[in-house]
Scaffold this motif. Sequence first.
Motif, PDB file in Angstrom:
ATOM      1  N   ALA A  77     -36.156  23.453  -2.524  1.00  0.00           N
ATOM      2  CA  ALA A  77     -35.388  23.279  -3.747  1.00  0.00           C
ATOM      3  C   ALA A  77     -34.165  24.171  -3.713  1.00  0.00           C
ATOM      4  CB  ALA A  77     -36.244  23.640  -4.960  1.00  0.00           C
ATOM      5  N   PRO A 118     -31.694  19.355  -2.775  1.00  0.00           N
ATOM      6  CA  PRO A 118     -32.986  18.888  -3.289  1.00  0.00           C
ATOM      7  C   PRO A 118     -33.295  17.470  -2.804  1.00  0.00           C
ATOM      8  CG  PRO A 118     -31.652  19.855  -5.049  1.00  0.00           C
ATOM      9  CD  PRO A 118     -30.767  19.709  -3.862  1.00  0.00           C
ATOM     10  N   GLY A 132     -33.996  13.665  -2.621  1.00  0.00           N
ATOM     11  CA  GLY A 132     -33.650  12.575  -3.516  1.00  0.00           C
ATOM     12  C   GLY A 132     -32.322  12.733  -4.225  1.00  0.00           C
ATOM     13  N   SER A 133     -31.544  13.785  -3.875  1.00  0.00           N
ATOM     14  CA  SER A 133     -30.273  14.014  -4.566  1.00  0.00           C
ATOM     15  C   SER A 133     -29.196  13.005  -4.169  1.00  0.00           C
ATOM     16  CB  SER A 133     -29.766  15.436  -4.289  1.00  0.00           C
ATOM     17  OG  SER A 133     -30.653  16.401  -4.778  1.00  0.00           O
ATOM     18  N   ASP A 172     -37.657  11.954   1.287  1.00  0.00           N
ATOM     19  CA  ASP A 172     -37.392  12.156  -0.140  1.00  0.00           C
ATOM     20  C   ASP A 172     -38.516  11.593  -1.000  1.00  0.00           C
ATOM     21  OD1 ASP A 172     -35.003  13.336   0.536  1.00  0.00           O
ATOM     22  OD2 ASP A 172     -33.766  11.574   0.102  1.00  0.00           O
ATOM     23  N   ARG A 173     -39.007  10.420  -0.608  1.00  0.00           N
ATOM     24  CA  ARG A 173     -40.022   9.737  -1.405  1.00  0.00           C
ATOM     25  C   ARG A 173     -41.313  10.532  -1.465  1.00  0.00           C
ATOM     26  NH1 ARG A 173     -43.628   8.266  -3.808  1.00  0.00           N
ATOM     27  NH2 ARG A 173     -44.393   6.162  -4.319  1.00  0.00           N
ATOM     28  N   SER A 179     -41.701  13.918  -0.725  1.00  0.00           N
ATOM     29  CA  SER A 179     -41.595  15.339  -1.038  1.00  0.00           C
ATOM     30  C   SER A 179     -42.139  15.569  -2.447  1.00  0.00           C
ATOM     31  CB  SER A 179     -40.141  15.802  -0.959  1.00  0.00           C
ATOM     32  OG  SER A 179     -39.661  15.761   0.368  1.00  0.00           O
ATOM     33  N   SER A 180     -42.724  16.732  -2.672  1.00  0.00           N
ATOM     34  CA  SER A 180     -43.298  17.017  -3.984  1.00  0.00           C
ATOM     35  C   SER A 180     -42.195  17.286  -4.999  1.00  0.00           C
ATOM     36  CB  SER A 180     -44.242  18.226  -3.896  1.00  0.00           C
ATOM     37  OG  SER A 180     -43.529  19.385  -3.514  1.00  0.00           O
ATOM     38  N   SER A 181     -42.556  17.253  -6.257  1.00  0.00           N
ATOM     39  CA  SER A 181     -41.573  17.412  -7.324  1.00  0.00           C
ATOM     40  C   SER A 181     -40.916  18.789  -7.327  1.00  0.00           C
ATOM     41  CB  SER A 181     -42.242  17.171  -8.690  1.00  0.00           C
ATOM     42  OG  SER A 181     -43.342  18.067  -8.867  1.00  0.00           O
ATOM     43  N   ASP A 182     -41.591  19.792  -6.721  1.00  0.00           N
ATOM     44  CA  ASP A 182     -41.000  21.130  -6.669  1.00  0.00           C
ATOM     45  C   ASP A 182     -40.191  21.365  -5.398  1.00  0.00           C
ATOM     46  OD1 ASP A 182     -42.974  21.274  -4.782  1.00  0.00           O
ATOM     47  OD2 ASP A 182     -44.025  22.992  -5.654  1.00  0.00           O
ATOM     48  N   GLY A 183     -39.955  20.288  -4.608  1.00  0.00           N
ATOM     49  CA  GLY A 183     -39.095  20.380  -3.427  1.00  0.00           C
ATOM     50  C   GLY A 183     -39.808  20.672  -2.132  1.00  0.00           C
TER      51      GLY A 183
END
Length: 323
Positions: A6, A23, A25-26, A115-116, A118-122
């Motif tokens: 992140a 990050p 998915g950016s 990206d798909r 990866s966890s929500s915290d990066g």
Amino acid sequence: MSGAMAVKENSAPSKVNSGGSIPPGSLPRSVNFLLGGTAGMAATVFVQPLDLVKNRMQLSGEGGANRVHKTSFHALVRIVRTEGFFALYNGLSAGLFRQATYSTTRLGVYQSLFDRFSSSDGRPPGVLTKIAFGMIAGATGALIGTPAEISLIRMTSDGRLPPSEQRGYKNVFDALARISREEGLGTLWRGCGPTVLRAMVVNAAQLATYSQAKQFLLTTSYFVDDIKCHFGSSMISGLVTTLVSMPVDIAKTRIQTMKTVDGVPEYNGSMDVWKQLVRKEGIFSLWKGFTPYYARLGPHTVLTFIFLEQFRRLYYDYYVRNK
């Protein structure tokens, strides 16, 4: 790859590289594909002569004949002396087109999967997951890039043939058109099996060894996460990938350049190539052309990732961060 961690928020956004990772998915998916292909094409401009020497070395001594090139340096000197300096760039259009198809697909698919998942915290996916992503990306890219690959192999090897047997393709599009017209559309995917296998091996090996080498180098007191670290990690990755993938690559090269006499092809698949190579040219012929292959794969890996990281950073800083 960018997006592994992140990014920290800065109090004053700027249109210059402010550091930190991008990050997951950016960037839009289409941009990941576009930048991947562009980075591969930029790297190819620098390493095309090494690719040509590698192909010539792999075809030297084919079928047990006397080897025309004793070493990679000998091949390089002989090509320049007999064909001219710019012969080192024969097949450049095919090399660029290959990157526009193969690298655009493989790097775009890999980054999309990265990206798909990866966890929500990066946090990035695990090593085994990334290996699987690499194999999927490599196989998909190879399927799409095989016509450009076979054009590249033929154009870089044309100069070794007698004048009466040279194909004389003007550029990659002429090669694609003539191969389809003279030999059938299916010929554009000749050797697709070993090409896909090689791509899966290369991408799986590159991702795993690059990640582990970088992780190790960063634990020492000699490296920080910069271009020097990326260079060292990529060269280690290139060495491992070269050792693993060369037997598959030489089988692919022989199949894609073979001639068919009275309807009978020279080889009946990769296993037949390997058996004939070992029997007629020795076990170490499976790694023929090792020096130019490694010299190409290492720098190409380094340059591709450096270009890709910079392109992604520029896009992120200019079009995402400051929105």
